[in-house]
Motif scaffolding. Sequence first.
Motif, PDB file in Angstrom:
ATOM      1  N   MET A 242       0.844  -1.195   0.000  1.00  0.00           N
ATOM      2  CA  MET A 242       0.000   0.000   0.000  1.00  0.00           C
ATOM      3  C   MET A 242       0.879   1.246   0.000  1.00  0.00           C
ATOM      4  N   LYS A 243       0.660   2.108  -0.978  1.00  0.00           N
ATOM      5  CA  LYS A 243       1.390   3.370  -1.032  1.00  0.00           C
ATOM      6  C   LYS A 243       0.652   4.401  -0.187  1.00  0.00           C
ATOM      7  N   ARG A 244       1.362   5.081   0.672  1.00  0.00           N
ATOM      8  CA  ARG A 244       0.809   6.145   1.489  1.00  0.00           C
ATOM      9  C   ARG A 244       1.322   7.454   0.899  1.00  0.00           C
ATOM     10  N   ILE A 245       0.416   8.230   0.283  1.00  0.00           N
ATOM     11  CA  ILE A 245       0.814   9.356  -0.562  1.00  0.00           C
ATOM     12  C   ILE A 245       0.385  10.679   0.053  1.00  0.00           C
ATOM     13  N   LEU A 246       1.294  11.643   0.050  1.00  0.00           N
ATOM     14  CA  LEU A 246       0.947  13.027   0.385  1.00  0.00           C
ATOM     15  C   LEU A 246       0.897  13.809  -0.915  1.00  0.00           C
TER      16      LEU A 246
ATOM     17  N   ALA B 188      -8.102   8.798  -5.333  1.00  0.00           N
ATOM     18  CA  ALA B 188      -9.163   8.359  -4.429  1.00  0.00           C
ATOM     19  C   ALA B 188      -9.726   6.991  -4.816  1.00  0.00           C
ATOM     20  N   ILE B 189      -9.604   6.625  -6.081  1.00  0.00           N
ATOM     21  CA  ILE B 189     -10.167   5.340  -6.548  1.00  0.00           C
ATOM     22  C   ILE B 189      -9.080   4.371  -7.007  1.00  0.00           C
ATOM     23  N   GLU B 190      -7.820   4.768  -6.861  1.00  0.00           N
ATOM     24  CA  GLU B 190      -6.726   3.924  -7.344  1.00  0.00           C
ATOM     25  C   GLU B 190      -6.417   2.819  -6.330  1.00  0.00           C
ATOM     26  N   PRO B 191      -6.478   1.548  -6.748  1.00  0.00           N
ATOM     27  CA  PRO B 191      -6.142   0.453  -5.825  1.00  0.00           C
ATOM     28  C   PRO B 191      -4.689   0.570  -5.350  1.00  0.00           C
ATOM     29  N   GLY B 192      -4.496   0.260  -4.098  1.00  0.00           N
ATOM     30  CA  GLY B 192      -3.150   0.262  -3.549  1.00  0.00           C
ATOM     31  C   GLY B 192      -2.635   1.619  -3.152  1.00  0.00           C
ATOM     32  N   CYS B 193      -3.494   2.640  -3.200  1.00  0.00           N
ATOM     33  CA  CYS B 193      -3.083   4.001  -2.828  1.00  0.00           C
ATOM     34  C   CYS B 193      -3.930   4.516  -1.673  1.00  0.00           C
ATOM     35  N   ASP B 194      -3.266   4.968  -0.649  1.00  0.00           N
ATOM     36  CA  ASP B 194      -3.919   5.627   0.480  1.00  0.00           C
ATOM     37  C   ASP B 194      -3.345   7.042   0.524  1.00  0.00           C
ATOM     38  N   ALA B 195      -4.141   8.009   0.096  1.00  0.00           N
ATOM     39  CA  ALA B 195      -3.607   9.353  -0.118  1.00  0.00           C
ATOM     40  C   ALA B 195      -4.296  10.386   0.750  1.00  0.00           C
TER      41      ALA B 195
ATOM     42  N   LEU C 283      -3.399  21.552   1.585  1.00  0.00           N
ATOM     43  CA  LEU C 283      -3.550  22.878   1.001  1.00  0.00           C
ATOM     44  C   LEU C 283      -2.863  23.904   1.898  1.00  0.00           C
ATOM     45  N   ALA C 284      -2.284  24.913   1.280  1.00  0.00           N
ATOM     46  CA  ALA C 284      -1.547  25.915   2.050  1.00  0.00           C
ATOM     47  C   ALA C 284      -2.459  26.761   2.926  1.00  0.00           C
ATOM     48  N   GLY C 285      -3.724  26.934   2.510  1.00  0.00           N
ATOM     49  CA  GLY C 285      -4.658  27.722   3.293  1.00  0.00           C
ATOM     50  C   GLY C 285      -4.692  29.181   2.943  1.00  0.00           C
ATOM     51  N   ARG C 286      -4.128  29.574   1.787  1.00  0.00           N
ATOM     52  CA  ARG C 286      -4.118  30.975   1.398  1.00  0.00           C
ATOM     53  C   ARG C 286      -5.450  31.420   0.812  1.00  0.00           C
ATOM     54  N   THR C 287      -6.262  30.473   0.357  1.00  0.00           N
ATOM     55  CA  THR C 287      -7.580  30.791  -0.185  1.00  0.00           C
ATOM     56  C   THR C 287      -8.638  30.408   0.841  1.00  0.00           C
ATOM     57  N   SER C 288      -9.548  31.327   1.145  1.00  0.00           N
ATOM     58  CA  SER C 288     -10.503  31.096   2.219  1.00  0.00           C
ATOM     59  C   SER C 288     -11.567  30.065   1.870  1.00  0.00           C
ATOM     60  N   ALA C 289     -11.890  29.924   0.582  1.00  0.00           N
ATOM     61  CA  ALA C 289     -12.916  28.966   0.173  1.00  0.00           C
ATOM     62  C   ALA C 289     -12.396  28.119  -0.989  1.00  0.00           C
ATOM     63  N   PRO C 290     -11.422  27.231  -0.715  1.00  0.00           N
ATOM     64  CA  PRO C 290     -10.870  26.415  -1.793  1.00  0.00           C
ATOM     65  C   PRO C 290     -11.886  25.406  -2.300  1.00  0.00           C
ATOM     66  N   MET C 291     -11.729  24.992  -3.545  1.00  0.00           N
ATOM     67  CA  MET C 291     -12.592  23.973  -4.098  1.00  0.00           C
ATOM     68  C   MET C 291     -12.261  22.633  -3.452  1.00  0.00           C
ATOM     69  N   ALA C 292     -13.304  21.830  -3.210  1.00  0.00           N
ATOM     70  CA  ALA C 292     -13.140  20.569  -2.488  1.00  0.00           C
ATOM     71  C   ALA C 292     -12.315  19.570  -3.288  1.00  0.00           C
ATOM     72  N   LEU C 293     -11.585  18.734  -2.559  1.00  0.00           N
ATOM     73  CA  LEU C 293     -10.797  17.663  -3.152  1.00  0.00           C
ATOM     74  C   LEU C 293     -11.434  16.321  -2.804  1.00  0.00           C
ATOM     75  N   ALA C 294     -11.131  15.327  -3.600  1.00  0.00           N
ATOM     76  CA  ALA C 294     -11.723  14.000  -3.409  1.00  0.00           C
ATOM     77  C   ALA C 294     -10.953  13.164  -2.394  1.00  0.00           C
ATOM     78  N   LEU C 295     -10.067  13.794  -1.635  1.00  0.00           N
ATOM     79  CA  LEU C 295      -9.253  13.106  -0.637  1.00  0.00           C
ATOM     80  C   LEU C 295      -9.394  13.786   0.723  1.00  0.00           C
ATOM     81  N   PRO C 296      -9.119  13.062   1.804  1.00  0.00           N
ATOM     82  CA  PRO C 296      -8.994  13.746   3.090  1.00  0.00           C
ATOM     83  C   PRO C 296      -7.970  14.863   2.957  1.00  0.00           C
TER      84      PRO C 296
END
Length: 244
Positions: free
Chosen positions: A1-5, A21-28, A32-45
């Motif tokens: 299992m790959k643990r990806i940042l 988010a859907i790739e087998p064998g990947c835990d990602a 985000l840097a936090g410079r934008t107050s309302a960033p668009m959502a990502l499909a990962l934690p």
Amino acid sequence: MKRILLLAGTSEARALAARLAIEPGCDAVASLAGRTSAPMALALPTRVGGFGGVAGLQLYLEEQRITHVIDATHPFAAQMSANAQAACAALGLPMIAYAREPWRRAPGDDWIEVADSAAAVHALGAAPRRVFLTIGRQGVADFRAAPQHDYLLRVIEPPEAKDLPPNCKVFSARGPFAREDEVALMREKGVEMVVSKNSGGALTYAKIEAARQLGLPVVMIEPPPRAGVTLAHDLDAVMALLAS
């Protein structure tokens, strides 16, 4: 299992997050840097905020047992990229830089290529101009050194008032932009010169097409070099590198 940042912050990073988010064998996990107050959502934690320099990032990578790092930050996020490279080198972790292909000069383009925003200020010249600033918040303060110009600044998040040049109108907008709209905007505002970062990609390229159509010069700030990293310019290439 790959643990990806995944160091995110671009449209390419959003697409990559959806793939991971859907790739087998990947835990990602994404960051985000936090410079934008309302960033668009990502499909990962997603975590938001800095790591505390190279040492803080290195500690995070160890604690989270990260095995791979993908840097998909903005091409001009030089400090974060440098910190990631240093932390990965210290731990012996593989790192992939997922970077857009920079824009290339096309027939009809009138570019003045410079290394940074301070050089862009000088390239504007002494005569007063109506300048369209499309560089985001970072580097805007440098243009205070040329107060004779009339600036139109487009940003996602407005900078602090103290960073603005004296004759500067600010408006907020998020790409993608259409060429026809960019042409109409530049005509309406009487733009005589455009200042842009060479961030590559399709999201904001319409301003370059519009400047070309209108015969306007563009002061183009080139991205910092990315030396010594494994570089990929498309999603499939990133996934192939991960697999290898």
